[in-house]
Design a protein around this motif. Structure first.
Motif, PDB file in Angstrom:
ATOM      1  N   VAL A 170     -21.326  46.003  39.092  1.00  0.00           N
ATOM      2  CA  VAL A 170     -21.576  44.560  38.988  1.00  0.00           C
ATOM      3  C   VAL A 170     -21.290  44.069  37.576  1.00  0.00           C
ATOM      4  O   VAL A 170     -20.648  43.020  37.381  1.00  0.00           O
ATOM      5  N   ILE A 171     -21.741  44.812  36.569  1.00  0.00           N
ATOM      6  CA  ILE A 171     -21.521  44.408  35.172  1.00  0.00           C
ATOM      7  C   ILE A 171     -20.037  44.350  34.856  1.00  0.00           C
ATOM      8  O   ILE A 171     -19.541  43.391  34.253  1.00  0.00           O
ATOM      9  N   PHE A 175     -17.923  40.851  33.937  1.00  0.00           N
ATOM     10  CA  PHE A 175     -17.210  40.694  32.682  1.00  0.00           C
ATOM     11  C   PHE A 175     -15.718  40.453  32.927  1.00  0.00           C
ATOM     12  O   PHE A 175     -15.077  39.643  32.243  1.00  0.00           O
ATOM     13  N   THR A 176     -15.152  41.158  33.913  1.00  0.00           N
ATOM     14  CA  THR A 176     -13.737  40.966  34.234  1.00  0.00           C
ATOM     15  C   THR A 176     -13.476  39.558  34.752  1.00  0.00           C
ATOM     16  O   THR A 176     -12.522  38.891  34.334  1.00  0.00           O
ATOM     17  N   GLY A 181     -11.614  34.077  34.096  1.00  0.00           N
ATOM     18  CA  GLY A 181     -11.918  32.655  34.183  1.00  0.00           C
ATOM     19  C   GLY A 181     -11.629  31.921  32.884  1.00  0.00           C
ATOM     20  O   GLY A 181     -11.099  30.808  32.890  1.00  0.00           O
ATOM     21  N   ARG A 182     -11.962  32.536  31.769  1.00  0.00           N
ATOM     22  CA  ARG A 182     -11.675  31.915  30.468  1.00  0.00           C
ATOM     23  C   ARG A 182     -10.174  31.794  30.259  1.00  0.00           C
ATOM     24  O   ARG A 182      -9.692  30.780  29.737  1.00  0.00           O
ATOM     25  N   GLN A 183      -9.419  32.826  30.651  1.00  0.00           N
ATOM     26  CA  GLN A 183      -7.964  32.750  30.514  1.00  0.00           C
ATOM     27  C   GLN A 183      -7.385  31.650  31.389  1.00  0.00           C
ATOM     28  O   GLN A 183      -6.463  30.928  30.981  1.00  0.00           O
ATOM     29  N   PHE A 184      -7.933  31.506  32.607  1.00  0.00           N
ATOM     30  CA  PHE A 184      -7.443  30.470  33.519  1.00  0.00           C
ATOM     31  C   PHE A 184      -7.724  29.081  32.956  1.00  0.00           C
ATOM     32  O   PHE A 184      -6.863  28.194  32.992  1.00  0.00           O
ATOM     33  N   ILE A 185      -8.944  28.880  32.436  1.00  0.00           N
ATOM     34  CA  ILE A 185      -9.296  27.569  31.866  1.00  0.00           C
ATOM     35  C   ILE A 185      -8.446  27.263  30.635  1.00  0.00           C
ATOM     36  O   ILE A 185      -7.968  26.138  30.451  1.00  0.00           O
ATOM     37  N   ALA A 186      -8.229  28.270  29.782  1.00  0.00           N
ATOM     38  CA  ALA A 186      -7.408  28.063  28.593  1.00  0.00           C
ATOM     39  C   ALA A 186      -5.977  27.716  28.970  1.00  0.00           C
ATOM     40  O   ALA A 186      -5.360  26.825  28.364  1.00  0.00           O
ATOM     41  N   ALA A 187      -5.436  28.390  29.992  1.00  0.00           N
ATOM     42  CA  ALA A 187      -4.070  28.087  30.432  1.00  0.00           C
ATOM     43  C   ALA A 187      -3.986  26.692  31.041  1.00  0.00           C
ATOM     44  O   ALA A 187      -3.013  25.964  30.824  1.00  0.00           O
TER      45      ALA A 187
END
Length: 216
Positions: A170-171, A175-176, A181-187
Motif C-alpha cells: 500500500v505504501i 507513493f507511486t 499524479g504530480r507529474q500529470f498535474i505539472a504536465a
C-alpha cells in the motif's frame, strides 16, 4: 522505540485504512469476522467488535454502503459523505490495530498513517470515478463500484493475513500514484503555457537575402 511487533501492527492498520478508502465499513466487518472466529485477538477495550451484535450491525452497514454505490447519482452523494468518513475510519482502525502503543504515539500514527492513507485512497478513488463518469456519462459506474468493492474486501483480508506485505504494498503504491499524479498535474499546467507562448511569439519577416532571386 518501535519494535517489530509494533511495526507489524502499524502496517496492519495501514492496510485496513487503504481498504477503508474504498469502502468505509468493509474493513471493520472483516476485522469483526476475524475476531469472532478467533483469528485475531483484540484488546479488551475493543471487545465490542468481537460480539455477534457488532457483526450483524457492521454487516448491515456494509450491505447498505455497497448497494448505495449501484444507485445512479446516489453514488456521488456517497462519495461526498465517504471522504471524511474514510479518514475517520482509517484513523480508528489504525488506532485499534496499534492499541498496544503509548496512547500519544498511537493516536499520532493513527491520524497521520491511518487517516492519511484512507484519505489519499479515497481522494484518488474519487478522481478516477469523476473521470469514469465524465467519459461514460455514468454507464461504467457499476463496474467501477464492483472493482472498488473487490479491492476493499481483498485489501482487508490480505491486511489481516499478511499485514507486512500488504502494508508495504500500500505504501509503495500510494507513493507511486502520488508521484505520477504530480507529474500529470505539472504536465497539464505546462502545456497551456507553452502553447500560449508559441502563439504570442511573432513570426519574423523574411530577410531580403532570403527572397527568391528573379528568373533570368
Amino acid at each position: 522505540m518501535m519494535n517489530w511487533e509494533t511495526i507489524v501492527d502499524l502496517l496492519l492498520g495501514i492496510g485496513l485504512s487503504a481498504a477503508a478508502g474504498f469502502r468505509v465499513f468493509v474493513p471493520f466487518l472483516v476485522l469483526s469476522i476475524a475476531a469472532v472466529i478467533g483469528h485475531i485477538d483484540l484488546p479488551t477495550q475493543f471487545d465490542w467488535i468481537e460480539t455477534n451484535q457488532a457483526l450483524i450491525v457492521l454487516a448491515a452497514a456494509s450491505l447498505l454502503e455497497v448497494v448505495g454505490y449501484y444507485i445512479p447519482w446516489f453514488d456521488h452523494l456517497l462519495d461526498v459523505i465517504a471522504t471524511p468518513s474514510a479518514v475517520v475510519a482509517g484513523t480508528l482502525v489504525t488506532a485499534l490495530a496499534t492499541s498496544g502503543m503509548n496512547p500519544l504515539l498511537q493516536w499520532t500514527l493513527a491520524i497521520i498513517a491511518g487517516g492519511g492513507t484512507a484519505g489519499l485512497t479515497r481522494g484518488m478513488n474519487n478522481f478516477l470515478r469523476f473521470l469514469s463518469t465524465s467519459i461514460s456519462l455514468g454507464l461504467t459506474n457499476p463496474v467501477f463500484a464492483t472493482i472498488e468493492l473487490v479491492l476493499a474486501i481483498g485489501l482487508a483480508i490480505l491486511a489481516i493475513t499478511l499485514p507486512v506485505a500488504t502494508g508495504v504494498l500500500v505504501i509503495v503504491l500510494l507513493f507511486t500514484l502520488l508521484r505520477k499524479g504530480r507529474q500529470f498535474i505539472a504536465a497539464a499546467q505546462t502545456a497551456p503555457n507553452s502553447s500560449t507562448t508559441e502563439a504570442s511569439t511573432p513570426t519574423p519577416p523574411p530577410s531580403p537575402d532570403s527572397a527568391p532571386s528573379p528568373l533570368p
